[in-house]
Each structure stands twice: as structure tokens, then as C-alpha cells.
Design an enzyme around this catalytic site. Structure first.
Site, mmCIF file in Angstrom:
data_model
loop_
_atom_site.group_PDB
_atom_site.id
_atom_site.type_symbol
_atom_site.label_atom_id
_atom_site.label_comp_id
_atom_site.label_asym_id
_atom_site.label_seq_id
_atom_site.Cartn_x
_atom_site.Cartn_y
_atom_site.Cartn_z
ATOM 1 N N GLU A 1 9.853 8.724 -16.169
ATOM 2 C CA GLU A 1 8.491 9.216 -16.430
ATOM 3 C C GLU A 1 8.054 8.906 -17.862
ATOM 4 O O GLU A 1 6.905 8.539 -18.109
ATOM 5 C CB GLU A 1 8.424 10.722 -16.193
ATOM 6 C CG GLU A 1 8.573 11.087 -14.726
ATOM 7 C CD GLU A 1 8.739 12.577 -14.529
ATOM 8 O OE1 GLU A 1 7.861 13.181 -13.916
ATOM 9 O OE2 GLU A 1 9.735 13.148 -15.003
ATOM 10 N N SER B 1 14.999 21.770 -15.322
ATOM 11 C CA SER B 1 13.818 22.586 -15.575
ATOM 12 C C SER B 1 14.263 23.904 -16.187
ATOM 13 O O SER B 1 15.341 24.410 -15.878
ATOM 14 C CB SER B 1 13.089 22.848 -14.256
ATOM 15 O OG SER B 1 12.331 24.027 -14.343
ATOM 16 N N LYS C 1 16.177 21.968 -10.043
ATOM 17 C CA LYS C 1 15.537 20.721 -10.440
ATOM 18 C C LYS C 1 16.448 19.760 -11.208
ATOM 19 O O LYS C 1 17.237 20.158 -12.052
ATOM 20 C CB LYS C 1 14.329 21.016 -11.336
ATOM 21 C CG LYS C 1 13.226 21.746 -10.618
ATOM 22 C CD LYS C 1 12.414 20.818 -9.775
ATOM 23 C CE LYS C 1 11.215 20.344 -10.561
ATOM 24 N NZ LYS C 1 10.395 19.453 -9.749
ATOM 25 N N HIS D 1 0.836 -1.223 0.000
ATOM 26 C CA HIS D 1 0.000 0.000 0.000
ATOM 27 C C HIS D 1 0.866 1.267 0.000
ATOM 28 O O HIS D 1 0.431 2.302 0.511
ATOM 29 C CB HIS D 1 -0.951 0.048 1.202
ATOM 30 C CG HIS D 1 -1.698 -1.221 1.434
ATOM 31 N ND1 HIS D 1 -2.936 -1.475 0.890
ATOM 32 C CD2 HIS D 1 -1.365 -2.334 2.141
ATOM 33 C CE1 HIS D 1 -3.344 -2.683 1.257
ATOM 34 N NE2 HIS D 1 -2.400 -3.233 2.022
#
Ligand code: ARG
Length: 464
Positions: free
Chosen positions: A291, A278, A284, A157
Site C-alpha cells: 500500500e 492493526s 488483521k 477488467h
């Protein structure tokens, strides 16, 4: 424009709009090599059977080789007006060698030709997928071998559950990839069946020898039923399904990497070479590769559904709808190969972040099951032990403590069964090593599992 081979029955020119609409050569041009190989094998067989003369076969083989060279050097211009790669090559062959070129299509239809080419192409693509899977498995094993002693919180979970060896966790991905690798071989068996010689749908009156063509092209079987042979795209569906499952596995790993790499987790550091920045936030470093793998999984699922849907309403035998099979199949195979390659690199380059993992191991009462097992082993019924341990967790949460902050005194207030030895069992490393059941995470088990996995992969690579 060169004349269409089927123009005899027609009195009107094809509408330009229709020509563009029906053309598939921008997608299927990549079948040129398979088309030429299959045509050469077909011509050789026609020669062996006396359907073509020796000189005709020679002219066809030479002409096809020359066309192949021109395609590969980039000088061949595909004409969309000639619909597909098959007609482009045949028309050009006839332009170059004359009469013999027109005889190549004896005892053959584009219906059996296209699916023969596609099966040859899929066979090669599956070999690429197999080797991509093997390299990915290799990367997983190398990373696992470095981290048998790295203990991480195992999750259920997405909550801290029980500590596990990072190697054990990575070996779970080895198992998935191994099943995928087995699936490649299983699908390959059904891909490697030759439809050629079924002609349009009913077979041919010419005295052909399909077995010898199949042997020439390395097919292990010949399609038994001519109608099924030209209508069946199960092999393309299975190859796409195989890709979808591989992508699902890679996507789960990608998701874990994204989570592990996020600041709240800080379990892993990713290699700069596999991340991007970024344009506005200078701090970043984003896990874009993971992804994108996760994102591309959706396109492969889409391709599988597109193929299933394309096929479901088709009456036998060939229907032009089936021309739409190539885009989804090619895209799935390309995407999956690319994702296997980048994920292998990402796995090789990622490094666990010790302090982040340690912090997390302390926080989550990850050895609560061990505490309950401790009480159970000292005679308390497990259900009671579970409740008592829950009360200890609740006490810790109220007082902002973790297990290791508690004294023996504190513990004895919950049960007199606690003795000094309890502090050993709440150590995550001890917890891991106690899980000695077959397939469990105890480090000696994991080392043995690694050796076994290595032997399995080597066996696959040797072709065993
Ligand atoms: N380009 C077609 C395809 O990919 C080739 C088969 C054409 N056959 C036909 N009867 N129109 O399916």
C-alpha cells in the site's frame, strides 16, 4: 557568521528571515562529495593551465580533502547564512588555507558549479536505481521459476478472463523493469554531460581546458552552449520521469498484491516480516508495504510535475527558482530506490495460496473461450460458437453450476458438436498449454521465456 563571498556590493546585512528563506543547505548538503570532487578537478585543471600555481593547487586539494573528512565525521557545521553547500565549503576552505582558497572560483560560477554537482550526484543515484532494478528483476525471475506450473486466473477488467501461468504473469513485470533498466542507460547518457566551465552563462576569458576537466570527472561529453549548460534541467526531469515510470510499474504490482492478498481473492500469502498488524483488530495482517509503495507513487508524480512547472516559465539563463530542483529530484530518487528494495523482498517472500486460486479457477468460467474455440474447431463459425458458449454460461449461472458440473448430455443440448474430448479443453491447465503462440502462456513457452529473461539479466549485469 562567516562573511558572505558576495557581500562586496552590499551595505546592509541580509534580513534573517531572508537568509532562512533563501538558504538551501539543509537540502543540498548531500551534494558535498560531488562538490568537492568537482572543485578538485577544477583546481587541477587550473593548475595544468598555469592559472593556479602548483602550491596553490596542492593547498586546495589538501584543504578540500580535510573538509570532506570533517563532513563525514560529523564535525563540520554547515552555516545556513552561507546559503548552500557550495559556499559553505568554499568559505571554509578559504578560512583554512587562505589566499589560494579564494582563487578556486576562478573561471567558475555557482551556476555551472551547482549543475555540475547535481549531474554527478544524479549519475551515482541512477547507478543505484539500476542495481535496484536488477535485484528486483532477479527476485521476479526466481519467483517465476518456482511457479511455471501454478495456474491463476488471468484478468481483464478485474474479471476472470483466461487461465495463465503465474510465471507468465510475473514475467510481465520483468518486461516493465527491463524497459526501465534500458531507460536508465538512455537517461544516463544525457546526464553525463559536463556544464562546468560555462561560468555564469557566457563562458570565461580564462584559458581553461574543459575537456580535461570532463575527462577527470568521468563525463562523456561537454555541454556545447554555455547558456543552455547553466539553464538546462532536462536531466533532472528525465531522472524524475524515469522514477515516476518505475513507481507506476511497482504500484501496479503492489495493487495486484493487495487484491490477491484480500480474503475474497486469497491468491497469495505475504511474509509476516513484510506486513503489519492493526492496533484494534487482532485478526488483521495488512499488506502495508504494498500500500505504501502505491501511495508513494503519488509523491513521485508530484515531484515530476513540480519540476516541469518550475521550469516552464524561466527565461534564460539561471534563475533562483532552479534551486527548488533538488528536493523533488532527491525525493524521487530516494523513494524509488527504497520501493525497489522492499518490492524485491515482498516478491521473494510471497507464496501463492493453492486452495484460494483453485476455487477461483473453478468459479469464473475461465475456460469459456476454450469451449468456444472447441466448437469453432469442429466447424461452427466462431461467432455462433461464442453465442452458444454464452448460453451455456447463462444456463450454469441460473442453475448454480460450473462447467465441470455439466454432463455430455447437458452440453449436447446446446450443440451436437460436443464429444467427450470437450472435458479436456475446459481444464485450465490444458487451456494454458494450448496457448503456444509466440509470447503466449503455454508452459514450454514460459520456460523458454524464463531462460531468455535470465540471459538478458545476466548480460546487463556483465555490462553487455
Ligand atoms: N544554491 C543555488 C542553487 O541551487 C546555487 C546557485 C546560486 N546562483 C546564484 N546565482 N544565486 O541553484
Amino acid at each position: 557568521m562567516k562573511g558572505k563571498p558576495w557581500s562586496g556590493r552590499f551595505s546592509q546585512e541580509t534580513e534573517k528571515l531572508v537568509e532562512r528563506f533563501t538558504s538551501s543547505v539543509d537540502v543540498d548538503a548531500r551534494l558535498y562529495l560531488e562538490d568537492i570532487e568537482a572543485s578538485k578537478a577544477h583546481a587541477r585543471m587550473l593548475g595544468r593551465r598555469g592559472i593556479l600555481g602548483e602550491a596553490e593547487v596542492e593547498a586546495i586539494l589538501g584543504g578540500l580533502d580535510a573538509i570532506r573528512q570533517d563532513i563525514e565525521s560529523g564535525s563540520f557545521v554547515f552555516d545556513p547564512g552561507l546559503e548552500d553547500v557550495h559556499m559553505n565549503i568554499e568559505v571554509e576552505l578559504t578560512r583554512r588555507i587562505g589566499e589560494a582558497g579564494k582563487k578556486l572560483h576562478t573561471a567558475r560560477s555557482r551556476n555551472d558549479q551547482v549543475v555540475t554537482d547535481l549531474r554527478l550526484y544524479t549519475r551515482k543515484a541512477l547507478e543505484r536505481i539500476a542495481s535496484g532494478l536488477e535485484s528486483f528483476m532477479d527476485a521476479v525471475l526466481d519467483k517465476a521459476a518456482e511457479h511455471v506450473d501454478t495456474i491463476i486466473p488471468g484478468m481483464t477488467h478485474l474479471q476472470h478472463a483466461q487461465p495463465v501461468s503465474l510465471a507468465h504473469h510475473l514475467l510481465a513485470y520483468f518486461e516493465m523493469a527491463l524497459r526501465d533498466r534500458e531507460r536508465v542507460s538512455q537517461v544516463m547518457e544525457r546526464v553525463n554531460v559536463m556544464p562546468l566551465g560555462s561560468a555564469a552563462l557566457a563562458g570565461t576569458p580564462h584559458g581553461i581546458d574543459r575537456l580535461s576537466t570532463a575527462y577527470d570527472l568521468g563525463f562523456t561529453a561537454v555541454a556545447r552552449n554555455s547558456i543552455d549548460a547553466v539553464s538546462d534541467r532536462d536531466f533532472a526531469l528525465e531522472a524524475t520521469f524515469l522514477c515516476a515510470v518505475i513507481m507506476m510499474h511497482l504500484s501496479r504490482l503492489a495493487e495486484e498484491i493487495v487484491i490477491w492478498n484480500s480474503q475474497p481473492f486469497s491468491f497469495v500469502e505475504l511474509p509476516d516480516a513484510y506486513c503489519t498488524g492493526s492496533s484494534i483488530m487482532p485478526q488483521k495482517k495488512n499488506p502495508d508495504v504494498a500500500e505504501l509503495v502505491r501511495g508513494k507513487t503519488g509523491t513521485v508524480y508530484g515531484d515530476l510535475v513540480a519540476l516541469l512547472t518550475m521550469m516552464k516559465g524561466l527565461p534564460l539563463a539561471y534563475n533562483r527558482d532552479m534551486q527548488e530542483d533538488k528536493g523533488p529530484l532527491f525525493r524521487s530518487l530516494d523513494t524509488t530506490c527504497a520501493c525497489l528494495d522492499v518490492m524485491a523482498g515482498l516478491v521473494r517472500g510471497m507464496e501463492p495460496n493453492g486452495p484460494g486460486i483453485e476455487r477461483s479457477l473453478k468459479e469464473g468460467f475461465i475456460t469459456a473461450t476454450d469451449l468456444a474455440d472447441y466448437l469453432a474447431s469442429r466447424g461452427m463459425p466462431f461467432r455462433d460458437a461464442h453465442r452458444v458458449t454464452g448460453e451455456i454460461v447463462s444456463h450454469c449461472l441460473r442453475t448454480s453450476k460450473v462447467f465441470s458440473d455439466l454432463t455430455l448430455e447437458d452440453l449436447k443440448a446446446f450443440s451436437p458438436l460436443f464429444e467427450p474430448g470437450v472435458f479436456e479443453v475446459i481444464d485450465p491447465r490444458v487451456s494454458v498449454d494450448r496457448r503456444t503462440s509466440m509470447g503466449g502462456t503455454a508452459r514450454p513457452n514460459v520456460r523458454a521465456a524464463l531462460d531468455e529473461a535470465r540471459a538478458i539479466l545476466e548480460g546487463i549485469r556483465r555490462g553487455a
